[in-house]
Design an enzyme around this catalytic site. Sequence first.
Site, PDB file in Angstrom:
ATOM      1  N   SER A 279      -2.970  -2.989  14.416  1.00 48.77           N
ATOM      2  CA  SER A 279      -2.185  -1.811  14.785  1.00 48.77           C
ATOM      3  C   SER A 279      -1.541  -1.100  13.597  1.00 48.77           C
ATOM      4  O   SER A 279      -1.027   0.004  13.750  1.00 48.77           O
ATOM      5  CB  SER A 279      -1.096  -2.197  15.793  1.00 48.77           C
ATOM      6  OG  SER A 279      -0.196  -3.133  15.220  1.00 48.77           O
ATOM      7  N   GLY A 280      -1.552  -1.712  12.416  1.00 48.97           N
ATOM      8  CA  GLY A 280      -0.939  -1.081  11.249  1.00 48.97           C
ATOM      9  C   GLY A 280      -1.881  -0.118  10.549  1.00 48.97           C
ATOM     10  O   GLY A 280      -3.011   0.116  10.989  1.00 48.97           O
ATOM     11  N   TYR A 281      -1.414   0.434   9.440  1.00 47.95           N
ATOM     12  CA  TYR A 281      -2.238   1.384   8.695  1.00 47.95           C
ATOM     13  C   TYR A 281      -3.499   0.725   8.150  1.00 47.95           C
ATOM     14  O   TYR A 281      -4.594   1.294   8.231  1.00 47.95           O
ATOM     15  CB  TYR A 281      -1.435   1.977   7.534  1.00 47.95           C
ATOM     16  CG  TYR A 281      -0.346   2.944   7.944  1.00 47.95           C
ATOM     17  CD1 TYR A 281      -0.516   3.819   9.016  1.00 47.95           C
ATOM     18  CD2 TYR A 281       0.859   2.999   7.243  1.00 47.95           C
ATOM     19  CE1 TYR A 281       0.485   4.706   9.391  1.00 47.95           C
ATOM     20  CE2 TYR A 281       1.863   3.880   7.599  1.00 47.95           C
ATOM     21  CZ  TYR A 281       1.673   4.729   8.671  1.00 47.95           C
ATOM     22  OH  TYR A 281       2.666   5.602   9.024  1.00 47.95           O
TER      23      TYR A 281
ATOM     24  N   CYS B 130      -2.839  -3.797  -3.578  1.00 50.65           N
ATOM     25  CA  CYS B 130      -3.179  -2.447  -4.042  1.00 50.65           C
ATOM     26  C   CYS B 130      -2.692  -2.195  -5.469  1.00 50.65           C
ATOM     27  O   CYS B 130      -3.441  -1.679  -6.313  1.00 50.65           O
ATOM     28  CB  CYS B 130      -2.621  -1.400  -3.085  1.00 50.65           C
ATOM     29  SG  CYS B 130      -0.935  -1.701  -2.555  1.00 50.65           S
TER      30      CYS B 130
ATOM     31  N   ASN C 121      -4.673   3.663  -1.830  1.00 54.83           N
ATOM     32  CA  ASN C 121      -4.134   2.319  -1.583  1.00 54.83           C
ATOM     33  C   ASN C 121      -4.622   1.707  -0.284  1.00 54.83           C
ATOM     34  O   ASN C 121      -4.679   0.478  -0.153  1.00 54.83           O
ATOM     35  CB  ASN C 121      -2.603   2.356  -1.580  1.00 54.83           C
ATOM     36  CG  ASN C 121      -2.044   3.305  -0.543  1.00 54.83           C
ATOM     37  OD1 ASN C 121      -2.205   4.521  -0.667  1.00 54.83           O
ATOM     38  ND2 ASN C 121      -1.393   2.789   0.477  1.00 54.83           N
TER      39      ASN C 121
END
Length: 349
Positions: free
Chosen positions: A10-12, A150, A316
């Site tokens: 559900s995150g980026y 990143c 990133n």
Amino acid sequence: MIRTAVVGGSGYTGGELLRLLSVHPKVEVTMVTSREYAGKPISLIHPNLKGFFSINFTNFSLDKIGEKADVVFLGLPHGVSLNYVPKLLEIGLQVVDLSADFRLKDPSIYKYWYGIEHPYPDLLNKAVYGLPELHGDDLRGAKLIASPGCNATATILALAPAVKWGFTSNLKFVSDVKVSSSEGGAKPSEGSHHPERQNAIRPYEAEGHRHAAEAEQELSLIGKKDVKISIIPHAISSVRGAMASAHMWLDSQLEDMEIWKKLAEFYRGKKFVRIVRGGIHPYPDPKYVIGSNFADVGFAQEKRLMRLTMFSAIDNLMKGAAGQAVQSFNISRGFEEDEGLRLPPLRPA
């Protein structure tokens, strides 16, 4: 088709993994987990993916994931993957972990940077650090891939040629990394909330950023000597992108063409590294890699002071996270390295 599960979708980063895997010709996404959104459609949280998935988010279940998947991408917070990776490997699944839990080879370093006693030092030796430009051969057939951070990725790609070719005998470097708001994750905090972040150029973790441990580990392997790096991240208001400016002092002046040739030699054949030098925009800029898995690298000398700065620009969420994880997965499975990643950068962005 490789049956694929995304745990923590559900995150980026989870959303980017799903975006890439939805068009990957060798992959079928069979499970996407989220504790908070279990039972709800994926497009409710990732509206850009509407029409791409017919499955809903589900709760994580070790039994069900063993029945439904061949490979698991873990998009979980640091420290959480530790609870699942050994069990997933035990039931025969391949694991691509995007947390920091298996990136470092020395378990004692986890105590310093992450405040934990690592419970599985044997797995640290088995995990492959998923930076394909350095570990392409090691990734073939890998069962546990530890995908890099990143800021570590940007720093390593900037400095690797300089360390390899001995541009300086002083192996202490400073990497100034400008980082975008999406590095803060999908859940807003006081520092990542847009009104607080907009128009800001804010240093954080300036006394020592934990991605330095990864960069030191990998660059010391390249240089066969002990490398020390201080990474100073600066939060900026861009949504995506990370820009590393890594500084060093030269022993003697180098010709620009010599530096350019060494960069080209080091990254020859690397599909996702582009050398930027000259033209309207003479140095790398994250703006021109957004939405892609490319890393743009370059350099600048101040000959008066014999200062050399190596640059690296990445998205990133792509080369710094989901894109690199898919790239490493492709290599591990014997697929073309760029399967699902043949995406030019967005412009304008």
